[in-house]
Scaffold this motif. Structure first.
Motif: not given
Length: 793
Positions: A510-512, A408-414, A534-541, A440-444
């Motif tokens: 989106i930051p990653a 329900a939230v977007g990625a933290d683009r700040s 190795a893996w990937v991390e993405v920030p969410f608000e 896919a409706a959200s960044d997540y």
């Protein structure tokens, strides 16, 4: 009685010392205004420091520098003794405000505190520029504001009280402002307001020094000048706000390499295959006091991709400062123990997000090493590398898990990040296809969809090419393009899949980041090269950085490319001869510049010219308070010289001469006659015939008849000659400032006219009707008493 026979007030009446108050009052006012100006000049340092300790250090530095200089002036000490007094103040007061962590009881001087101060004179500058902001006080960072304030105050006070050029103290304050801004950060709070306030204080101080020996109401003049300057600053500030956005500035820390930038380390992810190939069964690290449950160990966090490798950014994208700073000591009881095994190096493994670390056992005590921490990513690095046998205690915080609550939230683009500088077309086309076919409706959901798409590929570590086919190492643009070339047969390991997902997510804006670590820890607390992942991390608000694993399971190996081991022989076919082809530059490649209309180039040039004009307009608008003064003077001179009445033109010529003298720094006594003004100017400018001009002006104004046109023209020529001679006898720096000096502008006349018009408007609309008749009588009485003002001026 004519104007030439009116008794002039005695000169001492206008230049007597202010009555009331000791002789130290002017020095006290000087000190207060200089301290206020220096406080505003040191304000930019607050952008780089946390808390208010820097302000205390700067304030004590200003008081110490100004007080030491004043004491040396009272005792008539020379430069050597004055410098020694400053050094004593630095060493005595410095421990309490610049090195509180090393001082005895946080206040008293000690060996460690004095060493921090002395060494900080040379090294604190680099420390303040390379450490991440906000700066603290543990490593002598406060030496910079204390020393800048001490030297700036000492120089300004010396120029104000011990030199022949007291006005040059403003240059010392301006230099302090430049130094403070240079040690600040890219983003500053209200930089234009700071500059305007500093200019106002400096001009008020200089105006007060010019008027402090007069008995006239200098307070009213200073307040009026302050109001005008504030209005001009407000106009400039508003104009700058309207015509341009707030931008970043260039500071010294942009040109100083942060600590890790000096280390020529390779990308941690580029060495991925060497972990399980060269150290498959070697114990790399041993952990103690691990938290319960499945634990993921982080080794390095990479957030920049240059098309060749994913690497660690050593610079904070927000501030331009170092992303790594000295690691705080581990203080929590649940700290994790780490022992370095077969593979040392730059990076120290952590659990979750590291918040502090301490080296408990040093396997190389003779080497100078230092633990560095990235507060943003929680990565821990050993400057100059860890050694086998080193042991650490690491404080940590758990990271967020991947949960559906983020739908329900977007990625933290700040979160700032650097977008990839190139495009990988096969990979972009494949990810676009995946997203187009999914709801896919959200960044997540987009990130989950991309991760699932890569997870449908095949795993191949490249160690057995005969069985599983060839899989090259690396994760550059060419390798990622090969990964996506055949969507039905994507082959790779954690290195390629994590790099591909992070690139694709960043392409979405989106930051990653890519994390290199270990998926699991064995029962005995050890990890080997075979456990690398190795893996990937993405920030969410509201959730922080979440982990996504795009790598297929290790048992999902690619099928053989040819099921039949025996190849069927094919008949021999004669191949046709190869015909020569035209050069590559003509095989369907359009010449340079084709496809673009000439009108496009014209429009591009036009827009570029308009952009330059817009920039010039912004600069002119910001500088309006400066060139506006020059324009008003030019218009005033033109009006005086083209007046219809010859007597008015002659009177205007004399007023032009006195106004130019005011701009050159001469204080003209109010109410004096032309002859008195002429003698005053002759004392200051002996080469200019100002006395003769005063006599000529009185003859033309008070004489019988009107002066002829030739007489008026000759008088103005003599005025211009006298002005040139006055300028030749004035210092160059004063000449350069005279053209923009507001000293000769009739601010009081303008205010009086505006007030009169406002009062007249109020009377017309019925306000003040009861006192209207008395006001009109007073106005007529004032006009009658000043009917000869024009001819007397």
């Amino acid at each position: 009685m004519s104007a030439t026979t009116m008794p002039a007030p005695p000169p001492t009446a206008r230049h007597a010392a202010p009555a009331g108050g000791p002789a130290g009052v002017p020095v006290a006012v000087d000190a207060v205004l200089l301290a206020l100006a220096l406080g505003i000049a040191l304000w930019p340092l607050g952008d780089a420091y946390a808390g208010g300790r820097w302000a205390l250090a700067a304030g004590v530095g200003v008081l110490a520098g100004g007080g030491a200089t004043l004491l040396a002036a009272r005792l008539r000490w020379g430069p050597v003794l004055s410098v020694l007094l400053l050094a004593v103040a630095f060493l005595v007061l410095g421990p309490a405000v610049a090195a509180p962590h090393q001082a005895i009881a946080g206040v008293l001087p000690g060996v460690d505190a004095e060493r921090t101060l002395v060494v900080g004179v040379v090294e604190s500058w680099r420390t303040a520029l390379t450490l991440p902001v906000p700066l603290g006080a543990e490593r002598g960072e406060l030496v910079v504001p204390f020393l800048v304030a001490l030297l700036g105050a000492a120089l300004a006070a010396s120029l104000a009280w011990r030199s022949r050029w007291p006005g040059a103290a403003g240059l010392a304050v301006a230099g302090t402002y430049v130094a403070a801004a240079a040690f600040g950060t890219r983003d500053a709070e209200l930089p234009l307001l700071r500059g305007v306030l500093l200019l106002v204080v400096l001009l008020v101080w200089s105006r007060w020094r010019a008027l402090r020996h007069l008995r006239a109401s200098w307070t009213r003049r200073v307040l009026l000048g302050t109001v005008v300057l504030l209005l001009a600053g407000a106009v400039g500030w508003a104009g700058a706000t309207l015509v341009g956005e707030r931008g970043t500035r260039e500071v010294l820390r942009d040109h100083v390499d942060p600590p890790l930038a000096e280390v020529q380390f390779k990308s941690p992810l580029a060495a991925y295959r060497s972990f399980y190939k060269d150290h498959k069964n070697d114990v790399l690290f041993t952990f103690t006091d691990l938290p319960a449950g499945d634990v993921c160990v982080r080794l390095a966090t990479m957030d920049t991709f240059d098309g060749i490798v994913w690497n660690v950014s050593a610079t904070d994208a927000r501030t331009g400062t170092s992303a790594f700073g000295p690691a705080p000591a581990a203080e929590h009881g649940d700290a994790v123990g780490v022992e370095v095994g077969a593979r040392g190096g730059l990076w120290v493994p952590t659990v979750g997000r590291a918040t502090g670390a301490t080296r408990e056992h040093d396997a190389a005590p003779g080497e100078r090493r230092e633990l560095l921490l990235n507060p943003g990513s929680g990565a821990l690095a050993e400057y100059h590398g860890s050694r086998t046998g080193d042991t650490y205690r690491v404080d940590w915080e758990p990271g967020p898990l991947c949960t559906n609550d983020a739908r329900a939230v977007g990625a933290d683009r700040s979160v700032p990040f650097t977008a990839p500088p190139l495009t990988i077309e096969p990979l972009d086309e494949l990810t676009d296809e995946w997203l187009a076919g999914a709801a896919a409706a959200s960044d997540y959901e987009r990130v989950v969809e991309l991760s699932a798409g890569f997870a449908d590929g095949y795993f191949n570590d490249g160690l057995d090419p005969r069985k599983f086919g060839y899989s090259s190492s690396g994760h550059g643009a060419k390798r990622l393009a090969d990964l996506a070339a055949d969507p039905a047969r994507m082959v790779g390991n954690d290195e390629q899949y994590a790099a591909a997902l992070a690139y694709s997510v960043q392409r979405l804006g989106i930051p990653a980041r890519v994390v290199l670590g270990f998926e699991k820890v064995r029962a005995d607390g050890t990890v080997t090269g075979d456990d690398i992942a190795a893996w990937v991390e993405v920030p969410f608000e509201g959730h922080g950085w979440m982990r996504f694993d795009p790598t297929p399971p290790e048992d999902r190996t690619p099928p053989p490319q040819n099921d039949s081991p025996d190849e069927v022989p094919q008949p021999y076919v004669v191949q046709p001869p190869v015909l020569p082809q035209e050069p590559a530059d003509v095989q369907g490649v359009p010449p340079e510049g084709s496809g673009r209309d000439a009108d496009d180039s014209i429009w591009d040039l036009l827009w570029r010219i308009l952009g330059w004009l817009w920039l010039a307009l912004r600069v002119l608008l910001v500088l309006a308070p400066i060139w506006g003064v020059w324009l008003l003077k030019r218009l005033r001179r033109r009006r005086r010289r083209r007046a219809g009445d010859p007597v008015t033109r002659v009177s205007g010529g004399w007023r032009e001469l006195t106004d130019r003298a005011r701009d050159l720094g001469v204080r003209m006594p109010a109410g004096a006659t032309r002859a008195e003004h002429g003698r005053r100017l002759a004392e200051r400018f002996p080469d200019a015939d100002t006395v003769g001009l005063a006599v000529a002006a009185d003859r033309h104004v008070f004489g019988v008849g009107q002066p002829s046109r030739s007489d008026v023209t000759a008088f103005w020529v003599d005025v211009d000659t006298a002005v040139r001679q006055m300028r030749r006898q004035t210092p160059r720096w004063r000449r350069a400032l005279a053209w923009a000096s507001p000293a000769s502008l009739p601010w009081r006349d303008v205010v009086r006219r505006v007030s009169g018009r406002l009062a007249g408007a109020a009377r017309r609309i019925g306000i003040g009707a009861a006192g209207g008749r008395a006001s009109r009588k007073g106005f007529l009485r004032r006009r009658g008493s000043s009917s000869g003002d024009l001819r007397a001026s």
